[in-house]
Design a protein around this motif. Structure first.
Motif, short mmCIF file in Angstrom:
data_model
loop_
_atom_site.label_atom_id
_atom_site.label_comp_id
_atom_site.label_asym_id
_atom_site.label_seq_id
_atom_site.Cartn_x
_atom_site.Cartn_y
_atom_site.Cartn_z
N SER A 74 0.83 -1.22 0.00
CA SER A 74 0.00 0.00 0.00
C SER A 74 0.84 1.24 0.00
O SER A 74 0.31 2.35 -0.10
N THR A 75 2.14 1.04 0.13
CA THR A 75 3.02 2.21 0.17
C THR A 75 4.14 2.02 -0.85
O THR A 75 5.29 1.70 -0.52
N PRO A 76 3.84 2.12 -2.17
CA PRO A 76 4.89 1.94 -3.19
C PRO A 76 6.01 2.94 -3.02
O PRO A 76 5.78 4.10 -2.69
N LYS A 77 7.20 2.50 -3.25
CA LYS A 77 8.37 3.36 -3.10
C LYS A 77 8.94 3.77 -4.45
O LYS A 77 9.98 4.40 -4.53
N ALA A 78 8.28 3.42 -5.52
CA ALA A 78 8.72 3.76 -6.86
C ALA A 78 7.53 3.81 -7.77
O ALA A 78 6.39 3.50 -7.35
N THR A 79 7.73 4.20 -8.99
CA THR A 79 6.62 4.27 -9.94
C THR A 79 5.87 2.96 -9.95
O THR A 79 4.63 2.95 -9.98
N LEU A 80 6.63 1.83 -9.96
CA LEU A 80 6.02 0.51 -9.83
C LEU A 80 6.81 -0.24 -8.79
O LEU A 80 8.01 -0.46 -8.94
N ASP A 81 6.14 -0.63 -7.71
CA ASP A 81 6.78 -1.33 -6.61
C ASP A 81 6.07 -2.65 -6.43
O ASP A 81 4.90 -2.67 -6.03
N VAL A 82 6.76 -3.74 -6.80
CA VAL A 82 6.16 -5.07 -6.72
C VAL A 82 6.79 -5.82 -5.55
O VAL A 82 8.01 -5.99 -5.50
N LYS A 83 5.93 -6.22 -4.61
CA LYS A 83 6.39 -6.99 -3.48
C LYS A 83 5.97 -8.44 -3.66
O LYS A 83 4.96 -8.75 -4.33
N ALA A 84 6.74 -9.38 -3.09
CA ALA A 84 6.34 -10.79 -3.13
C ALA A 84 5.12 -10.99 -2.26
O ALA A 84 5.01 -10.41 -1.19
N LYS A 85 4.21 -11.80 -2.78
CA LYS A 85 3.03 -12.10 -1.98
C LYS A 85 3.40 -12.98 -0.82
O LYS A 85 2.94 -12.79 0.30
N ASN A 86 4.21 -13.97 -1.10
CA ASN A 86 4.68 -14.87 -0.05
C ASN A 86 6.20 -14.95 -0.09
O ASN A 86 6.80 -14.99 -1.17
N ILE A 87 6.80 -14.96 1.04
CA ILE A 87 8.26 -15.01 1.09
C ILE A 87 8.77 -16.32 1.66
O ILE A 87 9.92 -16.45 2.01
N ASP A 88 7.83 -17.29 1.78
CA ASP A 88 8.23 -18.58 2.33
C ASP A 88 8.37 -19.65 1.28
O ASP A 88 8.51 -20.83 1.58
N GLY A 89 8.33 -19.25 0.01
CA GLY A 89 8.49 -20.20 -1.08
C GLY A 89 7.27 -21.01 -1.37
O GLY A 89 7.32 -21.98 -2.13
N SER A 129 4.66 -19.97 -3.04
CA SER A 129 4.06 -19.58 -4.31
C SER A 129 5.13 -19.07 -5.24
O SER A 129 6.24 -18.72 -4.82
N SER A 130 4.81 -19.07 -6.55
CA SER A 130 5.74 -18.56 -7.54
C SER A 130 5.73 -17.05 -7.49
O SER A 130 4.66 -16.42 -7.54
N GLU A 131 6.88 -16.45 -7.38
CA GLU A 131 6.98 -15.01 -7.31
C GLU A 131 7.89 -14.51 -8.42
O GLU A 131 8.67 -15.26 -8.99
N GLY A 132 7.81 -13.22 -8.75
CA GLY A 132 8.67 -12.63 -9.75
C GLY A 132 7.89 -11.90 -10.81
O GLY A 132 6.65 -11.88 -10.81
N ILE A 133 8.65 -11.28 -11.74
CA ILE A 133 8.04 -10.57 -12.86
C ILE A 133 8.49 -11.25 -14.14
O ILE A 133 9.69 -11.47 -14.35
N ILE A 134 7.58 -11.62 -14.98
CA ILE A 134 7.91 -12.23 -16.26
C ILE A 134 7.73 -11.18 -17.34
O ILE A 134 6.62 -10.70 -17.58
N VAL A 135 8.85 -10.82 -17.96
CA VAL A 135 8.80 -9.85 -19.04
C VAL A 135 8.51 -10.57 -20.34
O VAL A 135 8.59 -11.80 -20.40
N PRO A 136 8.18 -9.86 -21.40
CA PRO A 136 7.88 -10.53 -22.67
C PRO A 136 9.04 -11.42 -23.11
O PRO A 136 10.21 -11.02 -23.05
N GLN A 137 8.73 -12.61 -23.58
CA GLN A 137 9.73 -13.57 -24.03
C GLN A 137 9.62 -13.71 -25.55
O GLN A 137 8.56 -14.03 -26.10
N LEU A 138 10.72 -13.46 -26.21
CA LEU A 138 10.77 -13.48 -27.66
C LEU A 138 12.05 -14.17 -28.12
O LEU A 138 13.05 -14.19 -27.40
N THR A 139 12.02 -14.68 -29.33
CA THR A 139 13.27 -15.17 -29.92
C THR A 139 14.01 -14.00 -30.56
O THR A 139 13.41 -12.96 -30.90
N GLY A 140 15.31 -14.18 -30.78
CA GLY A 140 16.08 -13.15 -31.45
C GLY A 140 15.57 -12.91 -32.86
O GLY A 140 15.58 -11.77 -33.35
N ASP A 141 15.14 -13.98 -33.53
CA ASP A 141 14.61 -13.81 -34.89
C ASP A 141 13.32 -13.01 -34.89
O ASP A 141 13.02 -12.27 -35.85
#
Length: 631
Positions: free
Chosen positions: A26-41, A43-55
């Motif tokens: 509730s208190t973002p420290k940046a334009t986008l502040d993403v916190k882990a929902k769970n820190i005990d492992g 659930s899957s956490e992280g940010i997945i950016v677009p995945q593309l091939t070089g071609d």
């Protein structure tokens, strides 16, 4: 157009006063502040950016999809652009990983790198250090190169440099010996071996429980060093007898832990029973175990035990050799009846035979080996036992007599002494006489082939033993000798030998053949050599020239003016070319040359009372004398 953000209700989204977005906070420290929902492992956490091939990124170039408006855009490349597509914006998209778009450079730039030494080539940008922390690092398959990118196909490790060397592990001798179960072929550098000179060492032992460190020194010869001398395991060959000069007695001492170094010759004097020495020649120790052989010499002062304190390779021990009482006795030695087998010993010729000396009054007791040298010959009486009564002492005789004439051999045995007289013949067929040959000299055999070489080759009266054998031209075997009866010889060979039988070379450069009858180092002379001898010598006759089967005293003697040497050729006559019967003994000398004559003939030296013909000729089937010349 209005954009809508859809989020699960379970996600807490907070918009700050300045439109900052927080995910799970509730208190973002940046334009986008993403916190882990769970820190005990849980659930899957992280940010997945677009995945593309070089071609795929390469294909976007055609639609101008990325420009300054996309400066800083991040994607994850799952597969490098193909080689043909690594150009333009995707010129650097050569591996998987995170990339951001650099608008000012108009290209995708890698965030960090997935490249390692296992995937790509590269250059270290600074020193690197790896702490193995007791762990093993192994490489399997292929070859390693240091200083080269193309290790030699024959090498598992190729170190290439023209300015630097290779340093094996360096340690002290104590540390080297403390290596646990060293492998066969293990190499180290011992810093304090060989008096702190240092040396590369290799373990030669196939048993890791018993290492054997050998040296590979080249710039300095290591001093001999052993771990131990084992005098308790000494073995002695031969027997010592009190008051009898020692011969053929050796003691072998085992050692362990030799370092391959050099040791000096040494001589060690006996204690207990005195009068003896144990000597050893200098040499090189084995790398590991080996034996040292000491020669025992001298005359033991009494029966008992002779002790030798030795020091070799930095270690010492004492070995003992028993000395037996000399119980053998004889009444007398009979040197006047000594005999040699074979009977003739010739100056300059190798001799191998025996000398037998009779004795009387033997008591059956044992005696040790005895040995002495005289005039180039070695006389050895092997250890043995006397017979009860009369017997013979049999010495082996080997060597080459250096001086002709009569030698007197001092013999001493069991308190009895005498001298054996033996005449050494002047150099015979295997020796020679240097004669004048024009611009040079040449060595001729001093006797006719087949003559008794124990006789003086240049006597004032020629005897039957100097005449020798008769040979047909071109054949190796004699057909008669001076004792063959004068009549016809049954089965006489009347077929002439082929050209080149005694000379496969030329007249000026003769080459001895396998059927030349002369001994090693000599050959049948050429016609040219007979001519050179006659033309450069003076000559005279000996005895009375007259034909008789029993006239052995006639000869022609040639003299070399420059050195006074003489070559005496008996007038031996010949054997008839058809029947083999004796002809012209005492009135003619016929000596073959190796030179053939046309028409199945050959040349020879022949002489009569007033005629010397160095280039006579005859058919090839009569029997003539042969006098050999040095090759």
């Amino acid at each position: 157009m209005k954009n809508t953000i859809l989020l699960p209700l379970s996600v807490l989204i907070s918009f700050g006063a300045y439109s900052q977005v927080g995910v799970n906070t509730s208190t973002p420290k940046a334009t986008l502040d993403v916190k882990a929902k769970n820190i005990d492992g849980s659930s899957s956490e992280g940010i997945i950016v677009p995945q593309l091939t070089g071609d795929a990124l390469f294909s976007a170039i055609a639609g101008n999809k990325y420009g300054m408006d996309q400066d800083g855009a991040v994607v994850y490349v799952t597969e490098a652009a193909s080689a043909d597509n690594q150009t333009g914006q995707t010129a650097k998209v050569d591996d998987y990983g995170f990339y951001y778009f650099h608008g000012q450079h108009d290209e995708w730039t890698k965030l960090g790198s997935a490249a390692t030494i296992y995937r790509t080539d590269g250059i270290l940008t600074g020193p690197r250090h790896m702490n193995m922390d007791g762990n093993n690092l192994g490489f399997t398959g292929g070859r390693m190169g240091v200083g080269t990118s193309t290790p030699d196909p024959s090498a598992i490790l190729d170190l290439t440099s023209t300015t630097d060397g290779f340093l094996p592990p360096r340690m002290t001798k104590v540390q080297m010996n403390a290596i646990f179960h060293p492998a066969h072929g293990l190499v180290i550098y011992c810093t304090d071996c060989f008096g702190n000179k240092g040396c590369i060492m290799v373990n030669d032992s196939t048993n890791p429980l018993v290492p054997e460190w050998g040296s590979l020194c080249s710039s300095n010869t290591p001093n001999g060093d052993v771990l131990a001398l084992d005098c308790s395991s000494a073995t002695t060959s031969g027997t010592l007898f009190a008051g009898s000069m020692v011969s053929g007695v050796n003691t072998t001492i085992p050692y362990s832990g030799g370092n391959g170094g050099a040791y000096n010759a040494g001589s060690f004097i006996s204690t207990g029973v005195t009068g003896l020495s144990a000597t050893i020649a200098g040499g090189i120790l084995n790398s590991g175990n080996g034996n040292l052989i000491f020669n025992i010499s001298g005359t033991p002062s009494a029966a008992g035990t002779a002790n030798f304190a030795i020091t070799i390779g930095g270690k010492s021990c004492t070995f003992s050799v028993p000395v037996n009482p000399f119980l053998g006795s004889i009444t007398a030695l009979n040197c006047g009846s000594a005999s040699f087998t074979p009977p003739t010993i010739t100056q300059g010729e190798t001799y191998s035979g025996t000398m037998s000396i009779p004795y009387t009054g033997g008591n059956g007791e044992a005696y040790g080996q005895q040995q002495f040298s005289f005039n180039g010959l070695t006389f050895t009486l092997p250890a043995g036992a006397l017979v009860n009564g009369n017997g013979n002492l049999v010495y082996t005789v080997t060597g080459t007599a250096t001086t002709a004439g009569t030698m007197s051999l001092p013999i001493s045995f069991a308190g009895q002494s005498c001298n054996v007289s033996k005449t050494i013949s002047p150099s015979g067929s295997g020796g020679g006489i240097t004669m004048c040959m024009g611009n040079s000299t040449k060595v001729w055999a001093s006797h006719n082939l087949g003559a008794d070489t124990s006789l003086d080759p240049n006597p004032s009266v020629v005897t039957q033993g100097l005449h020798g054998n008769y040979y047909q031209w071109g054949r190796i075997d004699s057909v008669a000798d001076t004792y063959t009866p004068a009549g016809n010889i049954s089965g006489w060979n009347t077929t002439p030998a082929s050209n080149g039988a005694w000379n496969s070379g030329t007249e000026s450069v003769p080459v001895k053949t396998a059927i030349d009858p002369c001994p090693s180092g000599f050959r049948v002379p050429t016609r040219t050599e007979w001519t050179a001898l006659i033309n450069n010598s003076t000559s005279n006759t000996i005895g009375t020239f007259s034909t008789s089967p029993t006239n052995f005293g006639a000869a022609r003697q040639f003299n070399c003016p420059s050195n006074g040497n003489k070559l005496t050729l008996p007038a031996s006559g010949s054997r008839h070319d058809i029947t083999g019967a004796l002809a012209n003994r005492g009135n003619e000398g016929d000596y073959w040359s190796s030179t053939e004559r046309s028409g199945a003939g050959a040349y020879l030296l022949d002489f009569f009372p007033g005629v010397i013909n160095p280039a006579g000729s005859a058919t090839r089937t009569p029997g003539f004398s042969v006098r050999c010349i040095a090759e």
